[in-house]
Write an enzyme that holds these catalytic residues in place. Structure first.
Site, PDB file in Angstrom:
ATOM      1  N   GLY A 265       0.811  -1.219   0.000  1.00  0.00           N
ATOM      2  CA  GLY A 265       0.000   0.000   0.000  1.00  0.00           C
ATOM      3  C   GLY A 265       0.838   1.260   0.000  1.00  0.00           C
ATOM      4  O   GLY A 265       0.629   2.165  -0.794  1.00  0.00           O
ATOM      5  N   MET A 267       4.686   3.197   2.080  1.00  0.00           N
ATOM      6  CA  MET A 267       5.878   2.988   2.905  1.00  0.00           C
ATOM      7  C   MET A 267       6.260   4.277   3.615  1.00  0.00           C
ATOM      8  O   MET A 267       6.343   5.337   2.999  1.00  0.00           O
ATOM      9  CB  MET A 267       7.028   2.471   2.018  1.00  0.00           C
ATOM     10  CG  MET A 267       8.328   2.273   2.751  1.00  0.00           C
ATOM     11  SD  MET A 267       8.190   0.962   4.017  1.00  0.00           S
ATOM     12  CE  MET A 267       9.378   1.558   5.204  1.00  0.00           C
ATOM     13  N   GLU A 268       6.555   4.125   4.906  1.00  0.00           N
ATOM     14  CA  GLU A 268       6.715   5.275   5.794  1.00  0.00           C
ATOM     15  C   GLU A 268       8.125   5.867   5.845  1.00  0.00           C
ATOM     16  O   GLU A 268       8.490   6.478   6.852  1.00  0.00           O
ATOM     17  CB  GLU A 268       6.299   4.861   7.206  1.00  0.00           C
ATOM     18  CG  GLU A 268       7.266   3.874   7.924  1.00  0.00           C
ATOM     19  CD  GLU A 268       6.877   2.410   7.817  1.00  0.00           C
ATOM     20  OE1 GLU A 268       6.157   2.043   6.865  1.00  0.00           O
ATOM     21  OE2 GLU A 268       7.315   1.622   8.679  1.00  0.00           O
ATOM     22  N   GLU A 302       0.777   5.924   7.535  1.00  0.00           N
ATOM     23  CA  GLU A 302       2.192   6.188   7.220  1.00  0.00           C
ATOM     24  C   GLU A 302       2.689   7.410   7.981  1.00  0.00           C
ATOM     25  O   GLU A 302       3.815   7.431   8.480  1.00  0.00           O
ATOM     26  CB  GLU A 302       2.405   6.367   5.711  1.00  0.00           C
ATOM     27  CG  GLU A 302       1.885   5.219   4.842  1.00  0.00           C
ATOM     28  CD  GLU A 302       2.307   3.835   5.278  1.00  0.00           C
ATOM     29  OE1 GLU A 302       3.394   3.686   5.862  1.00  0.00           O
ATOM     30  OE2 GLU A 302       1.532   2.876   5.054  1.00  0.00           O
TER      31      GLU A 302
HETATM   32  N1  B3K Z   1       5.921  -0.701   6.625  1.00  0.00           N
HETATM   33  C1  B3K Z   1       5.366  -0.858   5.305  1.00  0.00           C
HETATM   34  C2  B3K Z   1       5.277  -2.285   4.873  1.00  0.00           C
HETATM   35  C3  B3K Z   1       6.536  -2.830   4.334  1.00  0.00           C
HETATM   36  C4  B3K Z   1       6.314  -4.214   3.765  1.00  0.00           C
HETATM   37  C5  B3K Z   1       7.578  -4.873   3.359  1.00  0.00           C
HETATM   38  N2  B3K Z   1       7.338  -6.172   2.758  1.00  0.00           N
HETATM   39  C6  B3K Z   1       4.025  -0.208   5.183  1.00  0.00           C
HETATM   40  C7  B3K Z   1       3.289  -0.017   6.443  1.00  0.00           C
HETATM   41  O1  B3K Z   1       2.945  -0.938   7.151  1.00  0.00           O
HETATM   42  O2  B3K Z   1       3.044   1.104   6.797  1.00  0.00           O
HETATM   43 ZN    ZN Z   2       2.682   0.241   8.866  1.00  0.00          ZN
END
Ligand code: B3K
Ligand code: ZN
Length: 877
Positions: A265, A267-268, A302
């Site tokens: 979706g 990435m932060e 995010e």
């Molecule tokens: N931290 C990311 C997800 C990363 C996934 C890597 N396979 C998005 C989220 O949870 O905000």
């Molecule tokens: Zn997250």
């Protein structure tokens, strides 16, 4: 790719890093097919064996040069392997410089640095940074970053990285350079860069302490006018986090970039969030109400990571829920405050039951804090995210909102700038409140959904009502013995007039309306109960459990009509409908007639809901929607695919036929006549209007086709368009192809909207769906390299069309296995996601079991299989 059997990584083997990195200086010479990355790392020994080598992670890198303290090394002073660079006899503190070449254009995994359309972008979480440069690529190594980006000025006028843009220089010869510095130490998974010819939308935010923050959203040209809702969501999130938790943004700039090719979706990355374009771009004509709600919650999610994830991060990937469970909890709270809290809760519980419960009862069941993995990307699961959020929510229930806020404050006080564990989080919560949470903490380490059985007894003489509560968790892989958990259950007892009775009990387990179930078996007696009450239990779905009660059908109808807890009203309807469908499926599967008469009382209860003026339309829409086929299947010992489909469809037809007048009235009353706005209020009316339309057309006959086509032709927003089109995809008349073609002609140039068109055809329950799906893989808009397309077509078919995916001849399984095998060599992460549904094979009849297993076996047998797919497929068998 798997050469030997992939290795398992275990929490028990955690060791602190041998070297820490204080500062990172990166230079990128950006070329799509050959980008040269120069990394200068300031390293210091902080652990490991004295004198031991320096080992850095690195994959798919072409090493050009290694220097230590300015001196060039040659083998045997260093050594490279498939996944590491080892420097022997390193000084205790050193400057390490490496130069590598990479090929972003050939990167179909979409991990590390890759090209999407013509822009460069990165995805480093969890272990993508090692595909950019050699580095101790683990979250407990936190460093400050300075990043120099060099590239063609015309092709990449915009060049972004984390932190502040400290200089921009024209290099001559058509090239330019931008330098970015991030003052906050961060783990490598939060690094990001973006370069491309992008349009920008800008706004501002003043924080509560007076900092002026510039907010920018970068999109492909032509999409500028579809960013308003995302920007508005960002501003509301920033305000909300200050008001609710006192958490303020910490830099002068916050950037978001929307990309078309993205594995998940969003990435932060610190101050440079990268989003799947699907969760940024929206307007009335292209986005549904659900899209708007998703944008709001993902933008918030995010953004919230800036504190819960970035400022305080995870020590190791086993602690993933430390940031994800907590941040999901935060975004759920935000959306609840922005919209309707009960409606949001119902939607979240539906999602939890649809995704997390099956995971927790299947072969991939794992605790919120897993203790072993082969590929960490496989653990971005509903358990880590959504069950993790439930665990946080239960802590808030136990501590109260003020106590929870105190705990969070202490957590930041103790751990800002650190990489920590779930234990550290719970310790802060416990210490701030003087509470012992050691029993509660089992929720982190024990997998499986607890089943709670509640039996009631009323003693008319004593005017006492006694509940016996028993909990049990079934064995899950690797955990044969289960312990009782601390389960907070909100309880209500309804008197004859439907009101809540006062709860009086001398049981220590009762605390307000909350019963603390901590043992395997407990009883609670309520006194002063004039008549046998109607029990409402686990109100608000305060604990993520499965519940068995001795409630009668009449009790459930009573709760549907009267429960003061809106969640419980909805839940009573779901349980009632599930009961009826289970009975009908069981009868049908054993060739009996069943008792359709029992369904009349349920239809009357649905009518009641429809006509209750105290309820808002969004709630009504949810309350009249039957549980999914998948949900019904899970409640049965064997998933009788065809019978479940037939029974649910028949019940929908019956409700539609019996309540024609009511549904017509609901359609008329909820028609939105004012201009489209993505508000919860309008969305609620559209949801009810479209739910009514779906009931009126539930037989998919000629009249239904006409009604849906009228609605399709009249729709002036995507929500109504999709609602009508999803009915039309099921009908047989000419309306079907007319509508699908009209939609395609109008939207063929909009990738996001075409995703919806693919998905609708993939979930149609018609017998010819699979042949359509196969044909659609050849459609000019379909591209197996684009994750959104794969999810819309293959994913929707395999995960949201039970009756066709589980076709008796196994054709659905064969199609999925073929798709996964093809995709695995391109994008393992997405391939592994697609094959999860096969893991439930034990739940089906013998023929389907055999077919599903052989699909899994075929995948495991692929000679060059990614560890992502290997882990899911082999654990499923
Ligand atoms: N931290 C990311 C997800 C990363 C996934 C890597 N396979 C998005 C989220 O949870 O905000
Ligand atoms: Zn997250």
């Amino acid at each position: 790719m798997k050469t030997d059997l992939p290795q398992t990584v275990r929490l028990a083997d955690y060791e602190p890093p041998a070297f820490s990195v204080d500062a990172v200086d990166l230079t990128f010479d950006l070329e799509p097919q050959r980008t040269v990355v120069t990394a200068v790392l300031q390293l210091r020994r902080t652990g490991g064996a004295p004198g031991g080598p320096l080992v850095l992670d690195g994959e798919n890198l072409d090493l050009l040069e290694v220097l230590v303290n300015g001196k060039k090394l040659s083998p045997p002073a260093y050594e490279t392997s498939e996944d590491a660079l080892t420097v022997f006899d390193p000084p205790e503190a050193l400057t390490l410089e490496t130069r590598v070449a990479i090929n972003p254009k050939a990167n179909t995994r979409l991990e590390g640095l890759y090209v999407s359309n013509t822009m460069f972008c990165t995805q480093c979480e969890a272990e993508g940074f090692r595909r950019i440069t050699y580095f101790p690529d683990r979250p407990d190594v936190m460093a400050t970053y300075r990043v120099t980006l060099r590239g063609d000025k015309a092709a990449y006028p915009v060049m972004l990285s984390n932190g502040n843009n400290v200089s921009n220089t024209d290099l001559g010869g058509g090239r330019h350079e931008a330098v970015w510095e991030d003052p906050f130490p961060k783990p490598s998974y939060l690094f990001a860069l973006v370069a491309g010819d992008l349009a920008m939308v800008e706004d501002r935010f003043k924080t509560q302490s007076g900092r002026d923050v510039t907010l920018r959203i970068f999109v492909e040209h032509g999409n500028e006018d579809r960013c308003d809702y995302a920007m508005d969501s960002l501003i509301r999130s920033m305000r909300w986090d200050e008001e609710r938790f006192g958490l303020e943004y910490d830099l002068d700039i916050f950037n978001i970039v929307a990309v078309s090719d993205f594995n998940m979706g969003a990435m932060e990355n610190k101050s440079l969030n990268v989003f799947n374009a699907k969760y940024i771009l929206a307007d009335a004509s292209t986005a549904t109400d659900a899209d708007f709600a998703n944008i709001e919650s993902i933008v918030a999610h995010e953004y919230f990571h800036n504190w819960t994830g970035n400022r305080v991060t995870c020590r190791d990937w086993f602690q993933l829920s430390l940031k994800e469970g907590l941040t999901v909890f935060r975004d759920q709270e935000f959306s609840s405050d922005q919209r309707s809290r009960p409606v949001k809760r119902i939607q979240d519980v539906r999602a939890l039951r649809a995704r997390q419960f099956p995971e927790d009862s299947g072969p991939l069941s794992h605790p919120v804090r897993p203790d072993a993995y082969i590929e960490i990307n496989n653990f971005y699961t509903a358990t880590v995210y959504e069950k993790g959020a439930e665990v946080i929510g239960m802590m808030q229930t136990l501590l109260g909102q003020d106590g929870f806020n105190d705990g969070l404050r202490l957590y930041f006080e103790r751990h800002d700038g650190q990489a920590v564990t779930c234990d550290d989080f719970v310790a802060a919560m416990a210490d701030a409140n003087g509470k012992d949470l050691s029993h509660f903490k089992r929720w982190y380490s024990q997998s499986g959904t607890p089943e709670v059985t509640v039996t009631s007894a009323y003693d008319a003489g004593k005017k006492a009502y006694t509940l016996t509560l028993e909990q049990m968790t079934r064995p899950t892989p690797g955990q044969s013995e289960k312990q009782p958990l601390h389960i907070p259950l909100r309880i209500g007892l309804l008197g004859a007039n439907g009101g809540d009775l006062d709860l009086v009990s001398d049981s220590g387990a009762l605390d307000g309306g909350l019963v603390h179930l901590t043992e395997e078996r407990q009883t609670v007696t309520f006194t002063n109960i004039p008549d046998r009450p109607v029990l409402s239990v686990n109100r608000g779905f305060g604990a993520p459990i499965a519940l068995n009660t001795d409630q009668t059908d009449a009790d459930l109808a009573f709760l549907m009509a009267h429960d003061s807890d809106p969640f419980a009203r909805w839940e009573a309807g779901q349980q009632y409908a599930t009961r009826l469908m289970k009975a009908a499926v069981t009868a049908m599967a054993s060739g009996e007639a069943g008792d359709p008469k029992g369904q009349d009382a349920f239809v009357a209860a649905v009518k009641n809901i429809l006509e209750d003026n105290s309820l808002d339309p969004a709630f009504k829409a949810l309350a009249i929607t039957l549980p999914t086929e998948e949900f019904v299947g899970e409640q049965l010992p064997v998933v009788h695919v065809d019978e479940i489909h037939a029974v649910r469809a028949a019940l929908r037809r019956k409700i539609g036929a019996d309540l024609q007048a009511e549904f017509r009235a609901a359609m008329a009353a909820n028609e939105v006549r004012e201009p489209f706005a993505p508000t919860a209020e309008q969305a609620g009316r559209r949801a009810l209007r479209n739910a009514a339309l779906a009931y009126l057309t539930a037989d998919y006959g000629p009249e239904a086709a006409k009604l849906a086509k009228e609605s399709f032709d009249r729709a002036d927003n995507m929500t109504d368009t999709i609602a009508a089109l999803s009915i039309l995809t099921e009908v047989d008349g000419p309306e079907r192809s007319a509508a699908l073609e009209a939609f395609e002609t109008r939207w063929k140039d909009n990738a996001q909207v075409m995703d919806k068109w693919f998905a609708l055809q993939a979930v149609a329950s018609r017998p010819d769906t699979l042949s359509h799906v196969k044909a659609l893989t050849k459609h000019p808009c379909f591209d197996i390299r684009n994750p959104n397309k794969v999810r819309s077509l293959v994913g929707a078919f395999a995960m949201a069309n039970p009756v066709r995916f589980h076709a008796k001849d196994g054709s659905g399984y064969t199609f999925l296995a073929d798709s996964v095998i093809e995709l695995d060599s391109l994008n393992p992460q997405v391939a592994a996601r697609m094959l999860g549904t096969l893991g439930s094979w034990r739940r089906y009849d013998a023929d389907r079991q055999a077919l599903m297993r052989s699909a899994l076996e075929r995948i495991v047998a692929v000679p060059v299989l990614s560890k992502d797919s290997y882990e899911i497929a082999s654990k499923s068998l």
